[in-house]
Write an enzyme that holds these catalytic residues in place. Structure first.
Site, PDB file in Angstrom:
ATOM      1  N   LYS A 101       1.855   0.395  -5.796  1.00  0.00           N
ATOM      2  CA  LYS A 101       1.742  -0.632  -6.780  1.00  0.00           C
ATOM      3  C   LYS A 101       0.628  -1.407  -7.894  1.00  0.00           C
ATOM      4  CE  LYS A 101       3.406  -1.134  -1.772  1.00  0.00           C
ATOM      5  NZ  LYS A 101       3.090  -2.108  -0.241  1.00  0.00           N
ATOM      6  N   TYR A 147      12.337  -5.125  -0.227  1.00  0.00           N
ATOM      7  CA  TYR A 147      12.848  -5.019   1.254  1.00  0.00           C
ATOM      8  C   TYR A 147      12.665  -6.117   1.676  1.00  0.00           C
ATOM      9  CZ  TYR A 147       7.512  -2.813  -0.612  1.00  0.00           C
ATOM     10  OH  TYR A 147       6.564  -1.793  -0.791  1.00  0.00           O
ATOM     11  N   ASN A 191      -2.174  -2.287  -0.317  1.00  0.00           N
ATOM     12  CA  ASN A 191      -2.195  -1.051   0.348  1.00  0.00           C
ATOM     13  C   ASN A 191      -1.936  -0.160  -1.325  1.00  0.00           C
ATOM     14  OD1 ASN A 191       0.657  -1.408   0.382  1.00  0.00           O
ATOM     15  ND2 ASN A 191       0.081  -0.856   2.557  1.00  0.00           N
ATOM     16  N   HIS A 246       4.113   2.650  -1.485  1.00  0.00           N
ATOM     17  CA  HIS A 246       4.407   3.157  -0.465  1.00  0.00           C
ATOM     18  C   HIS A 246       5.495   4.050  -0.285  1.00  0.00           C
ATOM     19  CE1 HIS A 246       9.035   1.472   1.195  1.00  0.00           C
ATOM     20  NE2 HIS A 246       8.991   2.276   1.073  1.00  0.00           N
ATOM     21  N   GLU A 253      16.547   4.181  -1.362  1.00  0.00           N
ATOM     22  CA  GLU A 253      15.261   3.756  -1.805  1.00  0.00           C
ATOM     23  C   GLU A 253      15.598   4.644  -2.980  1.00  0.00           C
ATOM     24  OE1 GLU A 253      12.099   2.376   1.545  1.00  0.00           O
ATOM     25  OE2 GLU A 253      11.527   3.486   0.363  1.00  0.00           O
TER      26      GLU A 253
END
Ligand code: CMP
Length: 139
Positions: A10, A50, A113, A116, A127
């Site tokens: 990320k 998302y 964070n 993913h 995905e």
């Protein structure tokens, strides 16, 4: 069984130049990076990725963050890759993540964070297809 899972490094992690350190964690755990590219998502693209979280209070912030700077998207392959990747990442909230996990070492908050990972075989397939064509995946 040998599985494939979709991983995203990320913006908080690419910004801090942590791509290599995170990839080392995957490789040390026996996960092979069989596809990888650095891209910058639009907020709309992040929103589609998302979409399952559309009703959550953090959805807008999440999409904004994911589009804020480049990400590295990758396909990881290995024995029980989906579960193994989730173990290497650690809990979603870095405050709850086990020692030695990516999120314990690198994540800044529950939102930012660092990584993913797909949560199940059907989502992994969807995905991976969202980001990669078959030609780009070299197992
Ligand atoms: P990820 O595995 O990418 O899937 C959805 C993301 O939503 C999750 O990681 C977190 O980064 C983010 N998220 C989950 N809970 C919160 C929260 N309470 N506030 C902000 N972001 C969150």
């Amino acid at each position: 069984a040998i599985e494939r899972t979709l991983s995203i490094i990320k913006p908080d992690a690419t910004r801090r130049n942590l791509t290599g350190k995170i990839n080392a964690k995957f490789e040390d755990a026996g996960l092979r990076i069989i596809a990888q590219k650095r891209i910058q998502l639009t907020k709309a693209q992040a929103g589609v990725f998302y979409a399952v979280h559309k009703e959550r209070p953090f959805y807008d912030e999440l999409c904004e963050f994911m589009a804020s700077e480049p990400v590295v998207v990758q396909v990881l392959e290995g024995e029980n890759a989906i579960t193994k990747n989730r173990e290497v990442m650690g809990a979603t909230n870095p405050a709850d993540a086990a020692e030695g996990t990516i999120r314990a070492e690198f994540a800044e908050s529950v939102g930012e964070n660092s990584v993913h990972g797909s949560d199940a075989p059907d989502t992994a397939k969807d995905e991976i297809g969202f980001f990669f064509s078959q030609l780009e995946i070299v197992g």
